[in-house]
Motif scaffolding. Structure first.
Motif, PDB file in Angstrom:
ATOM      1  N   LEU A   7       0.829  -1.284   0.002  1.00 26.74           N
ATOM      2  CA  LEU A   7      -0.091  -0.218   0.011  1.00 26.74           C
ATOM      3  C   LEU A   7       0.889   1.174  -0.070  1.00 26.74           C
ATOM      4  CD1 LEU A   7      -2.585   1.351   0.126  1.00 26.74           C
ATOM      5  CD2 LEU A   7      -2.815   1.083   2.357  1.00 26.74           C
ATOM      6  N   ALA A   8       1.817   1.203   0.826  1.00 28.55           N
ATOM      7  CA  ALA A   8       2.684   2.315   0.743  1.00 28.55           C
ATOM      8  C   ALA A   8       3.282   2.658  -0.560  1.00 28.55           C
ATOM      9  CB  ALA A   8       3.842   2.021   1.770  1.00 28.55           C
ATOM     10  N   GLU A   9       3.909   1.656  -1.362  1.00 24.41           N
ATOM     11  CA  GLU A   9       4.270   1.789  -2.722  1.00 24.41           C
ATOM     12  C   GLU A   9       3.260   2.485  -3.585  1.00 24.41           C
ATOM     13  OE1 GLU A   9       7.977  -1.707  -2.819  1.00 24.41           O
ATOM     14  OE2 GLU A   9       5.780  -2.288  -3.311  1.00 24.41           O
ATOM     15  N   GLN A  10       1.893   1.699  -3.492  1.00 23.16           N
ATOM     16  CA  GLN A  10       0.780   2.281  -4.198  1.00 23.16           C
ATOM     17  C   GLN A  10       0.596   4.029  -4.034  1.00 23.16           C
ATOM     18  OE1 GLN A  10      -2.120  -0.556  -2.899  1.00 23.16           O
ATOM     19  NE2 GLN A  10      -2.654  -0.754  -5.099  1.00 23.16           N
ATOM     20  N   LEU A  11       0.872   4.172  -2.884  1.00 18.12           N
ATOM     21  CA  LEU A  11       0.770   5.648  -2.475  1.00 18.12           C
ATOM     22  C   LEU A  11       1.930   6.589  -3.032  1.00 18.12           C
ATOM     23  CD1 LEU A  11      -0.883   5.483   1.159  1.00 18.12           C
ATOM     24  CD2 LEU A  11      -2.109   6.271  -0.931  1.00 18.12           C
ATOM     25  N   ILE A  12       3.001   6.026  -2.683  1.00 20.45           N
ATOM     26  CA  ILE A  12       4.273   6.885  -3.302  1.00 20.45           C
ATOM     27  C   ILE A  12       4.191   6.856  -4.851  1.00 20.45           C
ATOM     28  CG2 ILE A  12       6.794   6.351  -3.477  1.00 20.45           C
ATOM     29  CD1 ILE A  12       6.733   5.205  -0.770  1.00 20.45           C
ATOM     30  N   SER A  13       3.570   5.965  -5.496  1.00 18.65           N
ATOM     31  CA  SER A  13       3.567   6.039  -6.955  1.00 18.65           C
ATOM     32  C   SER A  13       2.864   7.232  -7.525  1.00 18.65           C
ATOM     33  CB  SER A  13       3.394   4.762  -7.593  1.00 18.65           C
ATOM     34  OG  SER A  13       2.035   4.604  -7.277  1.00 18.65           O
ATOM     35  N   LEU A  14       1.823   7.811  -6.670  1.00 13.49           N
ATOM     36  CA  LEU A  14       1.018   8.653  -6.910  1.00 13.49           C
ATOM     37  C   LEU A  14       1.539  10.052  -6.860  1.00 13.49           C
ATOM     38  CD1 LEU A  14      -2.327   6.987  -5.691  1.00 13.49           C
ATOM     39  CD2 LEU A  14      -1.534   7.329  -7.884  1.00 13.49           C
ATOM     40  N   PRO A  15       1.834  11.027  -7.596  1.00 13.89           N
ATOM     41  CA  PRO A  15       2.330  12.476  -7.667  1.00 13.89           C
ATOM     42  C   PRO A  15       1.662  13.446  -6.957  1.00 13.89           C
ATOM     43  CG  PRO A  15       1.855  11.921  -9.926  1.00 13.89           C
ATOM     44  CD  PRO A  15       1.499  10.509  -9.304  1.00 13.89           C
ATOM     45  N   SER A  16       1.553  13.245  -5.716  1.00 12.54           N
ATOM     46  CA  SER A  16       0.679  14.190  -4.912  1.00 12.54           C
ATOM     47  C   SER A  16       1.291  15.323  -4.427  1.00 12.54           C
ATOM     48  CB  SER A  16      -0.235  13.253  -3.881  1.00 12.54           C
ATOM     49  OG  SER A  16       0.928  12.760  -3.098  1.00 12.54           O
ATOM     50  N   GLY A  77      -3.635  12.200   8.902  1.00 12.24           N
ATOM     51  CA  GLY A  77      -2.437  12.482   8.287  1.00 12.24           C
ATOM     52  C   GLY A  77      -2.685  13.217   6.796  1.00 12.24           C
ATOM     53  N   HIS A  78      -1.611  13.280   6.111  1.00  8.12           N
ATOM     54  CA  HIS A  78      -1.634  13.820   4.925  1.00  8.12           C
ATOM     55  C   HIS A  78      -1.071  13.026   3.555  1.00  8.12           C
ATOM     56  CE1 HIS A  78       2.622  15.024   4.722  1.00  8.12           C
ATOM     57  NE2 HIS A  78       2.571  15.080   6.023  1.00  8.12           N
ATOM     58  N   THR A  79      -1.754  13.298   2.383  1.00  7.38           N
ATOM     59  CA  THR A  79      -1.247  12.589   1.265  1.00  7.38           C
ATOM     60  C   THR A  79      -0.302  13.248   0.410  1.00  7.38           C
ATOM     61  OG1 THR A  79      -3.261  13.266   0.115  1.00  7.38           O
ATOM     62  CG2 THR A  79      -3.298  11.307   1.073  1.00  7.38           C
ATOM     63  N   ASP A  80      -0.226  14.826   0.743  1.00  9.03           N
ATOM     64  CA  ASP A  80       0.498  15.540  -0.225  1.00  9.03           C
ATOM     65  C   ASP A  80       2.337  15.470   0.271  1.00  9.03           C
ATOM     66  OD1 ASP A  80      -0.367  16.931   2.364  1.00  9.03           O
ATOM     67  OD2 ASP A  80       0.442  18.679   1.324  1.00  9.03           O
ATOM     68  N   ASP A 111       7.195  10.785   5.275  1.00 11.37           N
ATOM     69  CA  ASP A 111       6.454  12.015   5.282  1.00 11.37           C
ATOM     70  C   ASP A 111       5.175  11.934   4.407  1.00 11.37           C
ATOM     71  OD1 ASP A 111       5.168  14.067   6.753  1.00 11.37           O
ATOM     72  OD2 ASP A 111       6.663  15.467   5.984  1.00 11.37           O
ATOM     73  N   MET A 112       4.102  11.137   4.419  1.00  9.75           N
ATOM     74  CA  MET A 112       3.697  10.400   5.316  1.00  9.75           C
ATOM     75  C   MET A 112       3.057   9.192   5.118  1.00  9.75           C
ATOM     76  SD  MET A 112       1.067  11.985   8.284  1.00  9.75           S
ATOM     77  CE  MET A 112       0.794  10.607   8.907  1.00  9.75           C
ATOM     78  N   LYS A 113       3.152   8.721   3.759  1.00 10.23           N
ATOM     79  CA  LYS A 113       2.523   7.719   3.089  1.00 10.23           C
ATOM     80  C   LYS A 113       2.609   6.588   3.345  1.00 10.23           C
ATOM     81  CE  LYS A 113       1.833  10.406  -1.556  1.00 10.23           C
ATOM     82  NZ  LYS A 113       2.036  10.169  -2.843  1.00 10.23           N
ATOM     83  N   THR A 114       3.744   6.149   4.041  1.00 10.88           N
ATOM     84  CA  THR A 114       4.183   4.948   4.831  1.00 10.88           C
ATOM     85  C   THR A 114       3.159   4.961   6.016  1.00 10.88           C
ATOM     86  OG1 THR A 114       6.134   4.710   3.608  1.00 10.88           O
ATOM     87  CG2 THR A 114       5.882   3.427   5.661  1.00 10.88           C
ATOM     88  N   SER A 115       3.078   5.916   6.721  1.00 15.14           N
ATOM     89  CA  SER A 115       2.452   5.816   8.312  1.00 15.14           C
ATOM     90  C   SER A 115       1.144   5.605   7.650  1.00 15.14           C
ATOM     91  CB  SER A 115       2.659   7.182   8.902  1.00 15.14           C
ATOM     92  OG  SER A 115       3.881   7.554   9.193  1.00 15.14           O
ATOM     93  N   ILE A 116       0.422   6.217   6.658  1.00 10.83           N
ATOM     94  CA  ILE A 116      -1.028   6.184   6.547  1.00 10.83           C
ATOM     95  C   ILE A 116      -1.128   4.592   5.914  1.00 10.83           C
ATOM     96  CG2 ILE A 116      -2.772   6.524   4.735  1.00 10.83           C
ATOM     97  CD1 ILE A 116      -1.745   9.732   4.749  1.00 10.83           C
ATOM     98  N   GLY A 173       0.933  10.101  12.412  1.00 10.84           N
ATOM     99  CA  GLY A 173       2.250   9.428  11.984  1.00 10.84           C
ATOM    100  C   GLY A 173       3.238  10.376  11.572  1.00 10.84           C
ATOM    101  N   GLU A 174       3.096  11.554  11.760  1.00 10.14           N
ATOM    102  CA  GLU A 174       3.950  12.494  11.166  1.00 10.14           C
ATOM    103  C   GLU A 174       5.323  12.310  11.891  1.00 10.14           C
ATOM    104  OE1 GLU A 174       5.336  15.539   9.222  1.00 10.14           O
ATOM    105  OE2 GLU A 174       3.345  15.171   9.116  1.00 10.14           O
ATOM    106  N   PRO A 175       6.530  12.310  10.846  1.00 11.32           N
ATOM    107  CA  PRO A 175       7.765  11.806  11.420  1.00 11.32           C
ATOM    108  C   PRO A 175       8.577  13.181  12.072  1.00 11.32           C
ATOM    109  CG  PRO A 175       7.895  12.134   9.153  1.00 11.32           C
ATOM    110  CD  PRO A 175       6.726  12.081   9.648  1.00 11.32           C
ATOM    111  N   THR A 176       7.722  14.549  12.112  1.00  8.57           N
ATOM    112  CA  THR A 176       8.155  15.568  12.627  1.00  8.57           C
ATOM    113  C   THR A 176       8.881  15.506  14.069  1.00  8.57           C
ATOM    114  OG1 THR A 176       6.762  16.950  11.294  1.00  8.57           O
ATOM    115  CG2 THR A 176       7.987  18.121  13.344  1.00  8.57           C
TER     116      THR A 176
END
Length: 187
Positions: A7-16, A77-80, A111-116, A173-176
């Motif tokens: 799922l993290a890879e799917q989210l990362i592949s989307l240029p958000s 969380g955030h997808t951007d 930050d932070m698609k893997t957390s989502i 899940g913010e890594p700040t």
């Protein structure tokens, strides 16, 4: 491959890139809806900077009287992501999930698609083990955290407050961090 990693890879592949969501929220809503989540888009902002927001809640199956006593835990969380900068300075394309030395690389991996992704899979596994929990579970996701942050979480929380929704607990899940990972944990 683990479900979280996939799922993290799917989210990362989307240029958000802020404020674009690039389909991240649709992908997540498609995972949550079969679990009983009611997915509601609460997009906001001007046409020139339209922000995508998702409020997705899985209410408990209890009577209305008991419902008032049920607590709600929210995964926020955030997808951007921030702009990539010069592509020539990347070791791999920023929106192509890449593995190197046991680490996942790509825009949003930290930050932070893997957390989502971890939130969603954890909730899927929790509900498989506990199909009727005594708590409402919700997701509040936005495409406006890396930008001005005025038409995302803040707007959704105001709308929820206006209609009487209570958010009892929130996990972000913010890594700040200031000095070390975890130093921003608050209660």
């Amino acid at each position: 491959m683990s479900r979280t990693l996939h799922l993290a890879e799917q989210l990362i592949s989307l240029p958000s890139i802020t404020p674009e969501d690039a389909g991240c929220l649709d992908l997540l809503a498609a995972r949550l809806a079969p679990l009983g989540f009611v997915c509601e888009r609460l997009d906001s902002g001007p046409d020139s900077f339209r922000v995508s927001n998702l409020w997705s809640k899985r209410p408990t199956a209890h009577t209305q009287q008991a419902q008032a006593a049920i607590k709600t835990i929210v995964f926020a969380g955030h997808t951007d992501v921030v702009p990539t900068g010069p592509l020539a300075q990347w070791g791999s394309h920023p929106f192509t999930p890449t593995h190197k030395d046991g680490k996942l690389f790509g825009r949003g991996a930290s930050d932070m698609k893997t957390s989502i992704a971890a939130f969603v899979v954890a909730v899927e596994e929790f509900l498989a083990a506990h199909p009727d929990p005594q708590i409402s579970i919700a997701f509040l996701l936005t495409s406006d955290e890396e930008g001005p942050s005025i038409d995302g979480t803040k707007v959704v929380v105001e709308q929820l407050k206006a209609r009487g929704e209570t958010l009892d607990y929130c996990i972000v899940g913010e890594p700040t961090s200031v000095k070390q990972t975890g130093d921003m944990i608050k209660n």
